[in-house]
Each structure stands twice: as C-alpha cells, then as structure tokens.
Write a protein that holds these residues in place. Structure first.
Motif, mmCIF file in Angstrom:
data_model
loop_
_atom_site.group_PDB
_atom_site.id
_atom_site.type_symbol
_atom_site.label_atom_id
_atom_site.label_comp_id
_atom_site.label_asym_id
_atom_site.label_seq_id
_atom_site.Cartn_x
_atom_site.Cartn_y
_atom_site.Cartn_z
ATOM 1 N N ILE A 1 0.843 -1.210 0.000
ATOM 2 C CA ILE A 1 0.000 0.000 0.000
ATOM 3 C C ILE A 1 0.877 1.259 0.000
ATOM 4 O O ILE A 1 0.653 2.193 -0.789
ATOM 5 N N VAL A 2 1.890 1.264 0.864
ATOM 6 C CA VAL A 2 2.784 2.434 0.911
ATOM 7 C C VAL A 2 3.500 2.595 -0.433
ATOM 8 O O VAL A 2 3.613 3.707 -0.976
ATOM 9 N N ALA A 3 3.972 1.472 -0.983
ATOM 10 C CA ALA A 3 4.675 1.525 -2.270
ATOM 11 C C ALA A 3 3.759 2.084 -3.354
ATOM 12 O O ALA A 3 4.181 2.880 -4.197
ATOM 13 N N LEU A 4 2.501 1.670 -3.307
ATOM 14 C CA LEU A 4 1.554 2.124 -4.329
ATOM 15 C C LEU A 4 1.304 3.630 -4.204
ATOM 16 O O LEU A 4 1.260 4.351 -5.212
ATOM 17 N N LEU A 5 1.156 4.079 -2.960
ATOM 18 C CA LEU A 5 0.965 5.530 -2.758
ATOM 19 C C LEU A 5 2.181 6.301 -3.252
ATOM 20 O O LEU A 5 2.055 7.340 -3.909
ATOM 21 N N LEU A 6 3.360 5.765 -2.952
ATOM 22 C CA LEU A 6 4.576 6.441 -3.412
ATOM 23 C C LEU A 6 4.690 6.376 -4.932
ATOM 24 O O LEU A 6 5.168 7.316 -5.571
ATOM 25 N N PHE A 7 4.235 5.268 -5.496
ATOM 26 C CA PHE A 7 4.307 5.159 -6.956
ATOM 27 C C PHE A 7 3.390 6.184 -7.613
ATOM 28 O O PHE A 7 3.725 6.738 -8.662
ATOM 29 N N SER A 8 2.246 6.441 -6.980
ATOM 30 C CA SER A 8 1.338 7.442 -7.559
ATOM 31 C C SER A 8 1.974 8.838 -7.464
ATOM 32 O O SER A 8 1.806 9.662 -8.360
ATOM 33 N N ILE A 9 2.746 9.069 -6.392
ATOM 34 C CA ILE A 9 3.470 10.341 -6.280
ATOM 35 C C ILE A 9 4.531 10.401 -7.377
ATOM 36 O O ILE A 9 4.701 11.417 -8.054
ATOM 37 N N TYR A 10 5.215 9.268 -7.542
ATOM 38 C CA TYR A 10 6.267 9.206 -8.575
ATOM 39 C C TYR A 10 5.683 9.482 -9.965
ATOM 40 O O TYR A 10 6.206 10.313 -10.710
ATOM 41 N N GLU A 11 4.605 8.793 -10.289
ATOM 42 C CA GLU A 11 3.996 8.955 -11.620
ATOM 43 C C GLU A 11 3.666 10.421 -11.880
ATOM 44 O O GLU A 11 4.001 10.975 -12.916
ATOM 45 N N TYR A 12 2.998 11.012 -10.916
ATOM 46 C CA TYR A 12 2.551 12.385 -11.103
ATOM 47 C C TYR A 12 3.730 13.363 -11.127
ATOM 48 O O TYR A 12 3.834 14.204 -12.038
ATOM 49 N N CYS A 13 4.613 13.231 -10.140
ATOM 50 C CA CYS A 13 5.698 14.222 -10.032
ATOM 51 C C CYS A 13 6.728 14.064 -11.140
ATOM 52 O O CYS A 13 7.314 15.050 -11.577
ATOM 53 N N ASP A 14 6.951 12.834 -11.573
ATOM 54 C CA ASP A 14 7.925 12.642 -12.652
ATOM 55 C C ASP A 14 7.388 13.206 -13.963
ATOM 56 O O ASP A 14 8.050 14.002 -14.627
ATOM 57 N N PHE A 15 6.182 12.808 -14.310
ATOM 58 C CA PHE A 15 5.629 13.244 -15.598
ATOM 59 C C PHE A 15 5.291 14.737 -15.586
ATOM 60 O O PHE A 15 5.706 15.495 -16.475
ATOM 61 N N SER A 16 4.581 15.166 -14.531
ATOM 62 C CA SER A 16 4.200 16.583 -14.522
ATOM 63 C C SER A 16 5.420 17.463 -14.264
ATOM 64 O O SER A 16 5.511 18.582 -14.771
ATOM 65 N N ASP B 1 14.990 10.919 4.382
ATOM 66 C CA ASP B 1 14.256 10.876 3.111
ATOM 67 C C ASP B 1 12.745 10.909 3.347
ATOM 68 O O ASP B 1 12.014 11.605 2.647
ATOM 69 N N TRP B 2 12.312 10.145 4.342
ATOM 70 C CA TRP B 2 10.872 10.119 4.637
ATOM 71 C C TRP B 2 10.394 11.488 5.114
ATOM 72 O O TRP B 2 9.312 11.932 4.747
ATOM 73 N N GLN B 3 11.233 12.128 5.947
ATOM 74 C CA GLN B 3 10.838 13.459 6.447
ATOM 75 C C GLN B 3 10.698 14.436 5.278
ATOM 76 O O GLN B 3 9.718 15.174 5.184
ATOM 77 N N ILE B 4 11.679 14.400 4.386
ATOM 78 C CA ILE B 4 11.626 15.310 3.230
ATOM 79 C C ILE B 4 10.393 14.989 2.378
ATOM 80 O O ILE B 4 9.667 15.886 1.937
ATOM 81 N N LEU B 5 10.165 13.695 2.166
ATOM 82 C CA LEU B 5 9.010 13.279 1.348
ATOM 83 C C LEU B 5 7.705 13.808 1.924
ATOM 84 O O LEU B 5 6.880 14.381 1.192
ATOM 85 N N ILE B 6 7.546 13.623 3.225
ATOM 86 C CA ILE B 6 6.279 14.019 3.854
ATOM 87 C C ILE B 6 6.077 15.533 3.747
ATOM 88 O O ILE B 6 5.001 15.996 3.340
ATOM 89 N N VAL B 7 7.108 16.292 4.065
ATOM 90 C CA VAL B 7 6.987 17.760 3.999
ATOM 91 C C VAL B 7 6.695 18.184 2.548
ATOM 92 O O VAL B 7 5.807 19.016 2.294
ATOM 93 N N ALA B 8 7.419 17.582 1.598
ATOM 94 C CA ALA B 8 7.234 17.969 0.192
ATOM 95 C C ALA B 8 5.835 17.607 -0.316
ATOM 96 O O ALA B 8 5.227 18.380 -1.067
ATOM 97 N N VAL B 9 5.327 16.451 0.125
ATOM 98 C CA VAL B 9 3.971 16.063 -0.293
ATOM 99 C C VAL B 9 2.955 17.056 0.262
ATOM 100 O O VAL B 9 2.015 17.460 -0.439
ATOM 101 N N ILE C 1 3.458 20.206 0.944
ATOM 102 C CA ILE C 1 3.572 21.452 0.161
ATOM 103 C C ILE C 1 2.876 21.283 -1.191
ATOM 104 O O ILE C 1 2.109 22.140 -1.636
ATOM 105 N N LEU C 2 3.113 20.125 -1.822
ATOM 106 C CA LEU C 2 2.492 19.863 -3.129
ATOM 107 C C LEU C 2 0.967 19.829 -3.006
ATOM 108 O O LEU C 2 0.245 20.370 -3.853
ATOM 109 N N PHE C 3 0.494 19.207 -1.935
ATOM 110 C CA PHE C 3 -0.942 19.087 -1.709
ATOM 111 C C PHE C 3 -1.576 20.472 -1.516
ATOM 112 O O PHE C 3 -2.589 20.795 -2.143
ATOM 113 N N ILE C 4 -0.923 21.289 -0.699
ATOM 114 C CA ILE C 4 -1.464 22.639 -0.448
ATOM 115 C C ILE C 4 -1.476 23.451 -1.748
ATOM 116 O O ILE C 4 -2.473 24.103 -2.083
#
Lengths: 347, 504
Positions: B230-245, B440-448, B450-453
């Motif tokens: 589940i965590v991997a899938l959520l991260l993959f959705s972040i990857y898909e969106y952030c990489d392409f966009s 890495d997790w801390q950076i990921l969470i903060v960045a997500v 910011i992206l969400f807001i």
C-alpha cells in the motif's frame, strides 16, 4: 526602456545566483586530491603516466615505479575514473608535457556498470584545472550528467556545513594555493605519498565490499570507444601504451575465477584488436608475488600501502621487461586462474 | 542529453541569449537549428525517422491541399497515417509481437523461434508522430492551410523543449508562436524559470525518492506484502505524477523563456471525481488528441451510428445511446494502453480504464437513482471527497500495471496487499530498510504536504505564480533563490531515473 530594465534585472539575478553558487562551492566543497594530482602532473615532465581507477591509485606506488622503470612516473588513477575521464586526463597530460609511456589500468567493473558512490560526485571534473581541455571534457562528459553535479557541486557536500570555517580556512591558506596535499580531506587511514599514490594504513579494518560480477552483455560501448580513443591518442603522439589490471584479493578471484577469466578474455581480445600488450596481474603466480586476503582492505581488492609498494616492484619489473621486449610471461604469470588459485578458499 | 542534464540547461541558456539578440524573423531558424542539434546528441541514427515524418507530412499535406477529389485526398491521408503510424507500431511493437508469436508457436510444439530485431528506438517517436499526424488530419479536414515552408513545419515537429515528452501540440496554436518571433519580456523569463524550478523540485525531491521505495517493493513481492504494497503504491502514484508533470513543467518553463506557451498537460488529476474526469486532467494533450482524432470520428462513423440505432431498439433509449460511446471509449483506452508501451500490462491498463469508464457511463442513471433514494446530496463536499478518494483508489490500482514488471506481477501485488498485513511496519522502522532513510521520509512528507497545499490552491483558482510574481522584487528573488538552491540538497541523490515519459 522597460525592455532594457528587464534585461538588467535578469542579468543581476543571474549574477546573484552565480555568486551565491560560487560562494557555496567555496564554503562547502572539500579540497580534493585530484586538484593536487593535476598540478603535480604539470610540474615536471612525466615520462610515464598511469591511468585507471581506485585499484590503481591504492595499488601502484609511483615512487617504486620510478625506480623499477627508471622513468619519471605519475599515477593518475582516480576513484571513479571512467575511460572517458582517462582520455581527457591524457589529453591534458599530452598538452602539458611529453609522456613516452602510458599504462592504462582496466578494472572490468567500470566497463559494465556505473558504480560511483554518488551520481553528483565527479572527482576528475572537480579537480580538472580550468583550461581549454576542460571545456572539451565538459562537452564530452559532464554535459550529459545531471545539472547539480556539474553546476551546483556543493550539493554533494552540503552535509559538511558544520565545518565551513575549517574549509574556508583551508582554502584561504598558502598550502591550498600551493596545491599541498596536506589540506586535502582524506580518510584518516590514507596517506598521500605523492605522484598520485594513496597508501592505506593496515589500521583500516577490512571492508566487505566485493566486486561486481562480470557480464559481457552489460559492457558499455562508450567505455570501449574511449579505450580506442586513448590508444589512438597515444599512437598519434608516439606514446607507447600498455594495458594492465592490478592484482586483487585472491579469495575474491578464487571465488569468481570463471567470471574473472571471462573478463580477462574480453579485455585481451580488445587489446589484441588494438595491438596493445595486456598484463592481467590477477594471473601472477604466487611465486612471483605472494599475497593473501590480508593484503587488501576490501574484498573488491584495493591494496594496503605496504602491499602496494611490494606489488609495484613486481609490476615495474613486468612493464620494464615488456618495454625492453625481454619479458618471459611464464616467469610471472600462470595461464589458468583455477590452477593459480587452487588451494585458496573463496569467501 | 536529458532534460535534467547540465548540457540541456546550458543549451537553453545560450539559445535564449541569442534568441533575444537576433532579429525576430530569424528566431525560428535558431530554434530549428538548436532542436536538431539537441536531437542529434542522441545519435544520428534517430534523425532519419523524424526527418521522414516531417517530409511525408509536408509533401502529403501539400498534395491534399490542392486535390479536390475526396477519394484521392483520403488515399493520401491514409498513406500518411499508415506510413507514420506504421513506423511507430513497427519500432515499438515488433519485438513484442515476435515474443508473443514465439509463445504461441511453442504452445503448438514449434522449436523454431523468430529472432528479436535489434532496433534503435527514435526518441520521442510517440510524441512527434502524434503531433505531426494531428497536423496532417487537420489539413485534410481543411481546418487550416498546409505550411508551405518545410523548415517551418520541421520546427513544429521537432521543437526542442517538447520533443521528447510532449505535451502534444497543435499546429494552429503552436506554429504562430514558434514562427512569429517574440520580444524579450522579463515576465516570460521569470515565469519560465519559476516553472522549471518547480518541475525540478517535483522530479528530484519527490519523484526520484518515491520511486526508490516503490521499485524495491514491486521488485520483491514475495518478501514485501500488506502495508508495504500500500505504501509503495501511494509512493508510486506520487512518482507517476511528479515525474511526468515535473518533466512537463520543465518543458513548459523552457518554452516560456522563449515566449512560447505550450498546452497544459495536467490539472490536479488526483482531485478527479471519476476516471473519465481523471483522463481530462491527466496527460490532457493525449486525451484531447484521442478525443479529436479517434473518439469523434469513430462515434460519428456510419457503422457506429447504425450500431447506435440497433442498440436503442434492443436495449432502450438510454442504454442504446450510451453503448456506442462506451465502445468508442474502450477503443480509445485500448489505444492509450498500447501507446504506453509494448507489453500486456499496458494493454490491460488501458482496457481497465476503458471498462471503468464504460461501466460508469452505463450505470450513471442507476447511480443517480440510488443516490436520490438514499437521500445523498451529490453536491455536498463530503460526497465529493468520497468520490475523489474512490477515484484515487481506482487510479492507484491501475498504476500497479505500470509499476510492476509484468501484468502477472501487478495481479500478484493486488493479492499481496491482503497478506501479512501488519500496521506495525509503519512505526517499527521497517520502512527505512528499502532505500530511504529517516531523513528521506521526512523530506518526502513535507514535500507532499507542500504539493498538496499548492494543488488545493490551484484547484480553488488561486494563481500561485501570479501571486508570487506580484510580490516586491526582493521577495520574489528570495522565493526563487530558495527554489533553486533548496532543490539541490533536498533532491534525491542516488540512482535517479530519466524522466519516465522521455522513453516514449
């Protein structure tokens, strides 16, 4: 008027970015050995230049080679030095001197994989003096790499923020300006012996890092292309070129004898195609050079300083005899790795 | 040379300087030259394909434009489509076909295997082929006159920023900007740089980091199950969106520096309330291409109209009306799946989306009736949030086909979610063992966050870029400096990946 103001604003902002970036580079990037090595390369005429990666820098003492080869030798082996880097180092050396012999030490791992510790860490680029060759090196190599490693070098060192004062002090010192190795940040067990040789103290405990498994399918065309370019550059400048592979941890070689033999065969074929002599020192008999796993500080096969000095003597004999055309291979080398390493227990 | 390489940014900087120094009428020549030089850095062997597409598109549209006979015009159109899509299909799918033919032959006891063909895939072939074919079809439809200068058409086909990963542009919107020339405007430079920095932040801080964990889990589904998946899938959705966009942000930003506005490709896709809405917000230019050049022509084709009439007779007015649309959607998403790559997992991915959209269309009236009976206010915020979450889950299931190596692995991952489901994984430090450390997790969470807001603000119509641009100069500069300099150290350092869509 508006357009002019816009251009000035953009130019000022860009200048600010460049300034800040240079400041961060100055404060954070640690002084590296390659800068000193490039400097040393131009100080005297080096007759023999060794190119290669970390196995060479820890395994080949230029001081011993000087004695054995009776030539002014310098070791330009640098950890993370790929063939494209070696080619550009050689170009710099040819431009700034007149070497007579080049030894290219080939670690097969570099042919099959990029395995440097950070994609942003370009030791050769960071130490390369600013000159016309650096532009061509940039275009050839660094332009394809990620922008942070090329422009924002401090990215790879930002965790050194707590020693900014020391770094700045070092960089402002006379020693730094004079390219002294004493201001270089090195592992506490490493000593720079000059002319490119790093000696590792036996105090360093053995690391478990091992070699990548040879896989011919993974061989990079670009690495082979640059080997050919190196040979071509040497021929055009009447420089004698020899390929070598320095000796590695016997237990590692024994454990992957077939793979090592396959890598040897690939490199030997390439050398034959290019009409270059190739000496793989993993084929050294134990009579010619006795070694155990205790002589290497990791399983990959980097030598301790003491071993490197002994090995360099044997290495110099082989190269010297090869240059004189008096070398009898059987005096030093065996033919079959399994036979040479029989009795050695793999890890 | 990728879009995050030092060389790319250097080329852009030097080109931008010359672009504004030379007279406007020569600007497009500069862009054309630089585009082809850039493309050549990937190897001259690729050049032939793009040149072929440009030349055939040019010649055929010139013929179509002067030809009055409808049948001949049609033949030339088919020739253009078959030759260009033929190359695309051959290059991308021939080895896939060979593998499948070999599998079928081996089922019947055949020992002779067809050999795979060693091909050098021309970069960006999917993008430039679609872009050029849209031009050919538009000329055929007499939407506009064909371009008389082949070099001008070549620039439309090979325009550097969008060459490798889109967005898929349209001639009538892009060509006038490319060819007309642009005056220097600080706003363009500022907005362009802003967008590039934002794209790089998405790619380096979020996408590359998220990919490390997702890839580690999807590569070893025997070891990692339950919460890991589940965590991997959520991260993959972040990857898909952030990489392409993120890649598209870089492309659009670079283009903005030249004063050329490219079509947007994303509009907060994870806020979609249905899969069909998701596809109107995700890879928008591909979606509109499919709509304009496949969906509408298929929907109004004689065969489809007669099918619609028959369906109305058999299934009644409502269902009969929706069925042809469902069929057209299935076709589109089959093509979308195939477009994404030569593998069964992509075909299943396309069909999965097509089926959801088709079934949703068929069941729409029933859903409405059910909601009314259950007294659900479909306009309420709560209901919308439920719809968003539902769509996000469906999208994520689809991502499994992209994230896993094969379709089989994707199905395995779906099953793996329910095995060894231990919530303690989230807190006992297990997540630190798969390539990402605590930092890495801390950076990921903060960045997500910011992206969400920022996504919420965009969704509400707050124009963040204008908001920033309206601040006093020093504040703006501070923001830009933070963006430029923070991305570097907080970006992931390791085995970073090329932009995913640059391989299409």
């Amino acid at each position: 008027m508006k357009k002019k103001r816009g251009i000035i604003t953009a130019a000022v902002f860009i200048a600010l970015v460049v300034l800040l970036n240079n400041l961060l580079n100055f404060m954070l990037v640690q002084p590296g050995l390659t800068r000193t090595m490039f400097y040393e390369l131009t100080q005297e005429n080096r007759e023999c230049i060794i190119l290669g990666a970390s196995h060479g820098s820890y395994g080949l003492s230029a001081q011993e080679l000087d004695k054995g080869l009776n030539m002014n030798t310098t070791n330009m082996c640098i950890g993370g030095e790929y063939m494209i880097d070696a080619y550009h180092i050689l170009k710099y050396a040819v431009k700034n001197g007149s070497p007579k012999t080049v030894i290219l030490d080939i670690d097969y791992q570099y042919l099959i994989n990029r395995h440097d510790e950070s994609i942003l860490f370009h030791q050769v680029y960071n130490g390369y003096p600013s000159c016309g060759q650096k532009v061509s090196y940039f275009v050839d190599r660094i332009a394809r790499e990620e922008y942070r490693g090329a422009f924002l070098k401090w990215t790879n060192y930002w965790q050194c923020y707590y020693m900014i004062d020391k770094t700045v002090k070092k960089k402002l010192s006379k020693e730094y300006r004079e390219y002294s190795p004493y201001v270089v940040s090195m592992d506490k067990n490493d000593t720079y012996e000059g002319k490119g040789f790093i000696s590792k103290s036996k105090k360093a405990s053995k690391a478990t890092t091992s070699v990548l498994e040879w896989n011919e399918a993974k061989v990079s065309d670009s690495e082979c292309e640059y080997i050919e370019k190196i040979v071509d550059l040497c021929r055009r400048n009447n420089i004698k070129i020899i390929f070598t592979t320095v000796v590695q941890d016997p237990k590692t070689v024994a454990g992957q004898a077939d793979k090592f033999a396959a890598a040897d065969s690939y490199i030997r074929n390439l050398a034959n195609k290019l009409n270059v002599e190739y000496y793989n020192f993993n084929y050294l008999t134990f009579e010619a050079f006795d070694r155990t796993e205790e002589d290497f500080w990791d399983r990959e096969g980097h030598m301790y300083g003491e071993t490197a000095e002994k090995f360099s003597t044997v290495y110099a004999q082989v190269i010297s005899k090869s240059l004189d055309k008096t070398l009898k291979n059987e005096d030093y080398f065996g033919e079959n790795l399994k036979e040479i390493y029989q009795g050695i227990k793999a890890y | 040379m990728s879009y995050i390489s030092a060389g790319f940014f250097l080329i852009i900087a030097v080109t931008a300087v010359f672009y504004y120094l030379i007279p406007k009428r020569f600007q497009w020549w500069l862009l054309l030259g630089v585009s082809f030089i850039f493309y050549a850095t990937y190897g001259l062997r690729c050049m032939g394909y793009i040149v072929f597409t440009i030349v055939t598109s040019y010649c055929i549209t010139r013929i179509i434009a002067v030809q009055e006979d409808r049948r001949i015009r049609r033949r030339w159109l088919i020739a253009a489509l078959v030759s260009n899509f033929g190359i695309l299909v051959f290059m991308k799918y021939i080895n896939f076909a060979i593998v499948n033919v070999n599998s079928v032959l081996s089922c019947f006891g055949g020992n002779e295997n067809l050999k795979r063909i060693d091909l050098v895939m021309p970069l960006g072939i999917s993008f430039y082929t679609f872009q050029m074919m849209s031009y050919v079809i538009d000329v055929y439809w007499k939407k506009y006159e064909p371009e008389k200068n082949i070099f001008k058409l070549a620039l439309f086909g090979a325009y550097l920023p969008q060459l490798l990963q889109g967005p898929i542009g349209r001639f009538d919107r892009l060509a006038p900007q490319l060819l007309g020339g642009n005056d220097f405007d600080l706003k363009n430079i500022e907005y362009g740089a802003q967008r590039i920095a934002w794209g790089l932040a998405k790619k380096l801080i979020l996408a590359d980091r998220a990919y490390v964990f997702a890839n580690a889990v999807f590569s070893d589904l025997d070891t990692y199950t339950g919460v890991y998946v589940i965590v991997a899938l959520l991260l993959f959705s972040i990857y898909e969106y952030c990489d392409f966009s993120g890649g598209i942000d870089v492309v659009i930003g670079v283009s903005e520096i030249f004063g050329i506005k490219l079509d947007e490709n994303f509009r907060q896709p994870y806020f979609s309330k249905s899969i069909s809405e998701f596809w109107r917000r995700w890879h928008i230019t591909l979606g509109t291409w499919m709509k304009d050049y496949v969906f509408y022509p298929v929907s109004v084709s004689k065969k489809m109209l007669s099918f619609g009439k028959k369906a109305k007779k058999i299934f009644g007015k409502t269902t009969g009306k929706v069925l042809p649309i469902c069929l057209a959607n299935l076709l589109i998403f089959f093509i979308v799946g195939v477009w994404h790559g030569a593998a069964w997992k992509f075909i299943i991915y396309g069909i999965y989306n097509g089926i959801i959209i088709a079934v949703s269309s068929l069941l729409k009236p029933y859903y409405a009736g059910l909601a009314k009976k259950c007294h659900i206010n479909t306009e309420s915020k709560g209901w919308k949030v439920i719809q968003i979450i539902r769509t996000f889950i469906l999208v994520n299931i689809g991502w499994l086909f992209d994230g896993c190596a094969t379709a089989g692995q994707a199905f395995k991952a779906m099953g793996a979610v329910f095995f060894r489901f231990r919530l303690s994984v989230l807190t006992d430090g297990s997540l630190y063992r798969l390539g990402l450390i605590k930092r890495d997790w801390q950076i990921l969470i903060v960045a997500v966050i910011i992206l969400f807001i920022s996504s919420i603000m965009k969704e509400k119509g707050i124009k963040l870029r204008d908001f920033v641009a309206e601040r006093p100069l020093l504040v703006r500069w501070l923001i830009y400096l933070v963006l430029i300099f923070a991305t570097a150290p907080f970006g992931y350092v390791g085995s970073t990946t090329e932009f995913m869509y640059a391989q299409f």
